[in-house]
Design an enzyme around this catalytic site. Structure first.
Site, PDB file in Angstrom:
ATOM      1  N   CYS A 111       0.956  -1.494  -0.521  1.00 42.67           N
ATOM      2  CA  CYS A 111       0.136   0.254  -0.111  1.00 42.67           C
ATOM      3  C   CYS A 111       1.114   0.681   0.190  1.00 42.67           C
ATOM      4  O   CYS A 111       1.612   1.183   0.845  1.00 42.67           O
ATOM      5  CB  CYS A 111      -1.049   0.244   0.986  1.00 42.67           C
ATOM      6  SG  CYS A 111      -2.044   1.338   1.108  1.00 42.67           S
ATOM      7  N   CYS A 114      -0.759   4.220   2.108  1.00 44.61           N
ATOM      8  CA  CYS A 114      -1.267   3.664   3.663  1.00 44.61           C
ATOM      9  C   CYS A 114      -0.599   2.893   3.855  1.00 44.61           C
ATOM     10  O   CYS A 114       0.514   1.848   4.358  1.00 44.61           O
ATOM     11  CB  CYS A 114      -2.227   5.139   4.393  1.00 44.61           C
ATOM     12  SG  CYS A 114      -3.394   3.972   3.684  1.00 44.61           S
ATOM     13  N   SER A 115      -1.663   2.038   4.161  1.00 43.67           N
ATOM     14  CA  SER A 115      -1.452   0.761   5.426  1.00 43.67           C
ATOM     15  C   SER A 115      -2.555   0.071   4.734  1.00 43.67           C
ATOM     16  O   SER A 115      -3.222  -1.065   6.445  1.00 43.67           O
ATOM     17  CB  SER A 115      -1.017   0.351   6.463  1.00 43.67           C
ATOM     18  OG  SER A 115      -2.005   0.943   7.501  1.00 43.67           O
ATOM     19  N   CYS A 116      -3.342  -0.059   3.734  1.00 42.05           N
ATOM     20  CA  CYS A 116      -4.549  -0.869   3.321  1.00 42.05           C
ATOM     21  C   CYS A 116      -3.849  -2.076   3.058  1.00 42.05           C
ATOM     22  O   CYS A 116      -3.336  -2.739   2.951  1.00 42.05           O
ATOM     23  CB  CYS A 116      -4.975  -0.335   1.784  1.00 42.05           C
ATOM     24  SG  CYS A 116      -6.216   1.241   2.215  1.00 42.05           S
TER      25      CYS A 116
END
Length: 213
Positions: A111, A114-116
């Site tokens: 990702c 961000c951190s999906c």
């Protein structure tokens, strides 16, 4: 902190450490002090995703795909209704695409913004997945990143990097290890790690399980 400052560096995020884990802790402390979150509620959420919702869910899906060709075909065609039927499509997993590793192509998920991450299938994302280094280097030099995880691919195997977003998240279906013909679902599930479903590892081999005993 003055509210009328126009300095772009004078922002709450500029006062947070660069390490993701420390940033999270600092944000939690700030929000708790302001009465915006309840630490006990956070602990309950974390425990849920670590012990009740975690990589074991994704591993069960992968094992079933290895075991049942019709399930595998449906999963690859449109994972959402398949996962919904298994009640694995909750928050952070509303739309999931499953990509299959083959001898010709290895898939890897990142990702970049961000951190999906598909929480219902894989639990809480690991710290390295959220790091700036992984998010930038996975796109620029995926083979080098994979090598640092211990994954050395043949030159003829292409690497495809999938950028996970808030709209769509990805789950890698690793290749089934040789020598597992006739294995039960429970046995197959033990070969599936969280990292193999992100694409930064291969599925465990039968001898790996023997060595761990």
């Amino acid at each position: 902190m003055p509210h009328d400052s126009h300095d772009p560096l004078d922002h709450p995020h500029s006062h947070l450490p660069s390490d993701p884990a420390l940033r999270v802790k600092a944000l939690e402390t700030i929000l708790t002090q302001k009465g915006l979150i309840d630490p006990a509620a956070l602990d309950e959420i974390i425990d849920t995703y670590e012990t009740k919702i975690g990589p074991q869910n994704g591993a069960s899906v992968v094992a079933r795909a290895w075991h049942d060709p019709s399930f595998r075909a449906a999963l690859l065609e449109d994972a959402d209704p398949v996962l919904a039927a298994l009640h694995l499509n909750g928050r952070q997993g509303e739309h999931v695409v499953v990509v299959e590793n083959t001898p010709e192509r290895h898939n890897m998920v990142v990702c970049t913004l961000c951190s999906c991450y598909p929480w219902p299938l894989l639990g809480i994302p690991p710290g390295w997945y959220k790091s700036d280094a992984y998010r930038s280097r996975a796109v620029r030099e995926p083979r080098k990143v994979l090598a640092e995880f211990g994954v050395i691919l043949p030159a003829e195997t292409a690497v495809r990097v999938w950028d996970s977003t808030a709209e769509v998240r990805y789950l890698v279906l690793p290749m089934r290890p040789e020598g597992t013909e006739g294995w039960s679902l429970e046995q197959l599930q033990r070969l599936v790690s969280r990292d193999s479903m992100i694409g930064t590892a291969l599925a465990r081999r039968p001898e790996d399980l023997d060595a761990a005993l």
